[in-house]
Scaffold this motif. Structure first.
Motif, PDB file in Angstrom:
ATOM      1  N   ASP A   1       0.829  -1.202   0.000  1.00 41.88           N
ATOM      2  CA  ASP A   1       0.000   0.000   0.000  1.00 41.88           C
ATOM      3  C   ASP A   1       0.868   1.259   0.000  1.00 41.88           C
ATOM      4  O   ASP A   1       0.553   2.249  -0.667  1.00 41.88           O
ATOM      5  CB  ASP A   1      -0.923   0.015   1.219  1.00 41.88           C
ATOM      6  CG  ASP A   1      -2.079  -0.971   1.094  1.00 41.88           C
ATOM      7  OD1 ASP A   1      -2.406  -1.360  -0.050  1.00 41.88           O
ATOM      8  OD2 ASP A   1      -2.646  -1.362   2.126  1.00 41.88           O
ATOM      9  N   ALA A   2       1.959   1.223   0.766  1.00 43.23           N
ATOM     10  CA  ALA A   2       2.863   2.373   0.800  1.00 43.23           C
ATOM     11  C   ALA A   2       3.495   2.610  -0.572  1.00 43.23           C
ATOM     12  O   ALA A   2       3.664   3.752  -1.010  1.00 43.23           O
ATOM     13  CB  ALA A   2       3.953   2.155   1.856  1.00 43.23           C
ATOM     14  N   ALA A   3       3.836   1.525  -1.257  1.00 44.25           N
ATOM     15  CA  ALA A   3       4.409   1.650  -2.600  1.00 44.25           C
ATOM     16  C   ALA A   3       3.394   2.245  -3.572  1.00 44.25           C
ATOM     17  O   ALA A   3       3.732   3.089  -4.415  1.00 44.25           O
ATOM     18  CB  ALA A   3       4.882   0.284  -3.094  1.00 44.25           C
ATOM     19  N   GLU A   4       2.132   1.815  -3.470  1.00 44.38           N
ATOM     20  CA  GLU A   4       1.101   2.354  -4.352  1.00 44.38           C
ATOM     21  C   GLU A   4       0.873   3.837  -4.089  1.00 44.38           C
ATOM     22  O   GLU A   4       0.656   4.622  -5.017  1.00 44.38           O
ATOM     23  CB  GLU A   4      -0.202   1.570  -4.161  1.00 44.38           C
ATOM     24  CG  GLU A   4      -0.124   0.148  -4.708  1.00 44.38           C
ATOM     25  CD  GLU A   4      -1.445  -0.595  -4.573  1.00 44.38           C
ATOM     26  OE1 GLU A   4      -2.206  -0.285  -3.638  1.00 44.38           O
ATOM     27  OE2 GLU A   4      -1.705  -1.474  -5.409  1.00 44.38           O
ATOM     28  N   GLU A   5       0.942   4.245  -2.813  1.00 45.60           N
ATOM     29  CA  GLU A   5       0.794   5.664  -2.488  1.00 45.60           C
ATOM     30  C   GLU A   5       1.957   6.468  -3.071  1.00 45.60           C
ATOM     31  O   GLU A   5       1.769   7.569  -3.590  1.00 45.60           O
ATOM     32  CB  GLU A   5       0.721   5.864  -0.972  1.00 45.60           C
ATOM     33  CG  GLU A   5       0.534   7.329  -0.591  1.00 45.60           C
ATOM     34  CD  GLU A   5       0.381   7.540   0.905  1.00 45.60           C
ATOM     35  OE1 GLU A   5       0.353   8.699   1.326  1.00 45.60           O
ATOM     36  OE2 GLU A   5       0.302   6.537   1.641  1.00 45.60           O
ATOM     37  N   ALA A   6       3.156   5.899  -3.009  1.00 46.71           N
ATOM     38  CA  ALA A   6       4.311   6.576  -3.592  1.00 46.71           C
ATOM     39  C   ALA A   6       4.137   6.755  -5.096  1.00 46.71           C
ATOM     40  O   ALA A   6       4.450   7.820  -5.659  1.00 46.71           O
ATOM     41  CB  ALA A   6       5.589   5.781  -3.298  1.00 46.71           C
ATOM     42  N   VAL A   7       3.619   5.730  -5.771  1.00 46.53           N
ATOM     43  CA  VAL A   7       3.372   5.830  -7.211  1.00 46.53           C
ATOM     44  C   VAL A   7       2.328   6.899  -7.495  1.00 46.53           C
ATOM     45  O   VAL A   7       2.474   7.701  -8.424  1.00 46.53           O
ATOM     46  CB  VAL A   7       2.928   4.467  -7.782  1.00 46.53           C
ATOM     47  CG1 VAL A   7       2.473   4.616  -9.230  1.00 46.53           C
ATOM     48  CG2 VAL A   7       4.061   3.456  -7.684  1.00 46.53           C
ATOM     49  N   ASP A   8       1.255   6.946  -6.687  1.00 47.77           N
ATOM     50  CA  ASP A   8       0.223   7.966  -6.864  1.00 47.77           C
ATOM     51  C   ASP A   8       0.826   9.371  -6.795  1.00 47.77           C
ATOM     52  O   ASP A   8       0.523  10.239  -7.621  1.00 47.77           O
ATOM     53  CB  ASP A   8      -0.853   7.834  -5.786  1.00 47.77           C
ATOM     54  CG  ASP A   8      -1.781   6.649  -6.018  1.00 47.77           C
ATOM     55  OD1 ASP A   8      -1.808   6.122  -7.151  1.00 47.77           O
ATOM     56  OD2 ASP A   8      -2.477   6.245  -5.067  1.00 47.77           O
ATOM     57  N   LEU A   9       1.679   9.593  -5.796  1.00 47.77           N
ATOM     58  CA  LEU A   9       2.282  10.913  -5.622  1.00 47.77           C
ATOM     59  C   LEU A   9       3.210  11.256  -6.780  1.00 47.77           C
ATOM     60  O   LEU A   9       3.269  12.409  -7.227  1.00 47.77           O
ATOM     61  CB  LEU A   9       3.041  10.970  -4.291  1.00 47.77           C
ATOM     62  CG  LEU A   9       2.159  11.004  -3.039  1.00 47.77           C
ATOM     63  CD1 LEU A   9       3.003  10.805  -1.795  1.00 47.77           C
ATOM     64  CD2 LEU A   9       1.401  12.313  -2.948  1.00 47.77           C
ATOM     65  N   LEU A  10       3.944  10.271  -7.272  1.00 51.06           N
ATOM     66  CA  LEU A  10       4.826  10.505  -8.406  1.00 51.06           C
ATOM     67  C   LEU A  10       4.030  10.907  -9.642  1.00 51.06           C
ATOM     68  O   LEU A  10       4.382  11.857 -10.352  1.00 51.06           O
ATOM     69  CB  LEU A  10       5.657   9.251  -8.693  1.00 51.06           C
ATOM     70  CG  LEU A  10       6.764   8.942  -7.686  1.00 51.06           C
ATOM     71  CD1 LEU A  10       7.201   7.497  -7.817  1.00 51.06           C
ATOM     72  CD2 LEU A  10       7.952   9.879  -7.878  1.00 51.06           C
ATOM     73  N   LEU A  11       2.944  10.197  -9.922  1.00 56.20           N
ATOM     74  CA  LEU A  11       2.121  10.514 -11.085  1.00 56.20           C
ATOM     75  C   LEU A  11       1.434  11.865 -10.914  1.00 56.20           C
ATOM     76  O   LEU A  11       1.351  12.650 -11.867  1.00 56.20           O
ATOM     77  CB  LEU A  11       1.084   9.415 -11.309  1.00 56.20           C
ATOM     78  CG  LEU A  11       1.620   8.019 -11.628  1.00 56.20           C
ATOM     79  CD1 LEU A  11       0.473   7.047 -11.848  1.00 56.20           C
ATOM     80  CD2 LEU A  11       2.536   8.037 -12.841  1.00 56.20           C
ATOM     81  N   ASP A  12       0.945  12.150  -9.713  1.00 50.87           N
ATOM     82  CA  ASP A  12       0.281  13.423  -9.467  1.00 50.87           C
ATOM     83  C   ASP A  12       1.242  14.597  -9.629  1.00 50.87           C
ATOM     84  O   ASP A  12       0.832  15.712  -9.947  1.00 50.87           O
ATOM     85  CB  ASP A  12      -0.316  13.446  -8.055  1.00 50.87           C
ATOM     86  CG  ASP A  12      -1.503  12.506  -7.912  1.00 50.87           C
ATOM     87  OD1 ASP A  12      -2.060  12.085  -8.954  1.00 50.87           O
ATOM     88  OD2 ASP A  12      -1.875  12.180  -6.769  1.00 50.87           O
ATOM     89  N   SER A  13       2.529  14.351  -9.401  1.00 46.56           N
ATOM     90  CA  SER A  13       3.525  15.409  -9.526  1.00 46.56           C
ATOM     91  C   SER A  13       3.935  15.653 -10.977  1.00 46.56           C
ATOM     92  O   SER A  13       4.676  16.586 -11.266  1.00 46.56           O
ATOM     93  CB  SER A  13       4.768  15.053  -8.711  1.00 46.56           C
ATOM     94  OG  SER A  13       5.527  14.049  -9.370  1.00 46.56           O
ATOM     95  N   GLY A  14       3.504  14.786 -11.893  1.00 46.52           N
ATOM     96  CA  GLY A  14       3.861  14.959 -13.296  1.00 46.52           C
ATOM     97  C   GLY A  14       4.840  13.938 -13.820  1.00 46.52           C
ATOM     98  O   GLY A  14       5.204  13.983 -14.994  1.00 46.52           O
ATOM     99  N   ARG A  15       5.252  13.013 -12.974  1.00 44.51           N
ATOM    100  CA  ARG A  15       6.161  11.965 -13.437  1.00 44.51           C
ATOM    101  C   ARG A  15       5.430  11.066 -14.436  1.00 44.51           C
ATOM    102  O   ARG A  15       4.299  10.662 -14.210  1.00 44.51           O
ATOM    103  CB  ARG A  15       6.642  11.148 -12.243  1.00 44.51           C
ATOM    104  CG  ARG A  15       7.544   9.986 -12.558  1.00 44.51           C
ATOM    105  CD  ARG A  15       8.903  10.400 -13.058  1.00 44.51           C
ATOM    106  NE  ARG A  15       9.774  10.930 -12.024  1.00 44.51           N
ATOM    107  CZ  ARG A  15      11.051  11.241 -12.253  1.00 44.51           C
ATOM    108  NH1 ARG A  15      11.571  11.089 -13.446  1.00 44.51           N
ATOM    109  NH2 ARG A  15      11.782  11.744 -11.284  1.00 44.51           N
TER     110      ARG A  15
END
Length: 214
Positions: A101-115
């Motif tokens: 779940d922590a990894a999925e949250e990290a991915v969400d934040l990366l995508l939301d930032s424009g990655r």
């Protein structure tokens, strides 16, 4: 020495390499407090005789439309890696059960930032990510064809990480498996990450492995 546990968010400086102090310890990376997390996408069930629609992975445009930009400091931007410097390493404390779940949250934040989604590779040391399980049910050829296309987030078991190509960001969920599996996964992930390596799991265990292998 062990890392200082951090809150599970990504700092805006995550796009580039971070210098390592003279003592050899990985410097902690403070991160802003995130806003409300969007609902997680449904996990795929057991496929029937007719191929179900695979889980939808968001593009960076979808992510931007789904959630407004945070008012505080920005999460990591999409700037590419510079040169051949070692990637920045960021630790997100999590239990074995919560690492995925922590990894999925990290991915969400990366995508939301424009990655870009194709910049991100996610590895698991224990139970496979549901997306990987779902796609592998249709055969390895189809699964690895999506990896080779390089236009979306790709999820893989650490056991096959040596087949995965390098990407700017690699996220590792230490969600089980042996110490040897974790050590192998982190070593491979460190070699595959161009700008940023994010590790989600027990800080004491991860520090011991990183200190020995990375």
């Amino acid at each position: 020495m062990p890392l200082i546990p951090e809150e599970p968010q990504i700092h805006e400086s995550a796009q580039g390499p971070r210098a390592t102090p003279a003592s050899g310890r990985i410097a902690p990376t403070p991160r802003p407090v995130p806003g409300p997390r969007p609902a997680a996408p449904p996990r795929p069930g057991r496929p029937g005789p007719v191929r179900p629609t695979p889980p939808v992975q968001r593009t960076s445009r979808d992510a931007a439309a789904a959630k407004p930009a945070p008012s505080g400091p920005a999460a990591p931007s999409a700037a590419p890696s510079t040169g051949s410097a070692a990637p920045q390493i960021q630790l997100i404390p999590a239990s074995v059960e919560g690492a995925l779940d922590a990894a999925e949250e990290a991915v969400d934040l990366l995508l939301d930032s424009g990655r870009a989604p194709g910049d991100v590779l996610v590895l698991t040391t224990g139970e496979s990510h549901p997306w990987a399980t779902h796609e592998l049910s249709f055969g390895e050829a189809s699964y690895w064809a999506q990896h080779d296309a390089g236009d979306d987030v790709f999820y893989a078991d650490a056991a096959v990480a040596d087949r995965a190509a390098a990407r700017p960001v690699v996220v590792v969920a230490v969600n089980g498996g042996s110490e040897a599996a974790a050590a192998t996964a982190l070593s491979l992930a460190h070699g595959r990450a161009g700008a940023l390596l994010i590790v989600c799991g027990d800080p004491q265990r991860i520090n011991a492995v990183l200190g020995a292998k990375v």
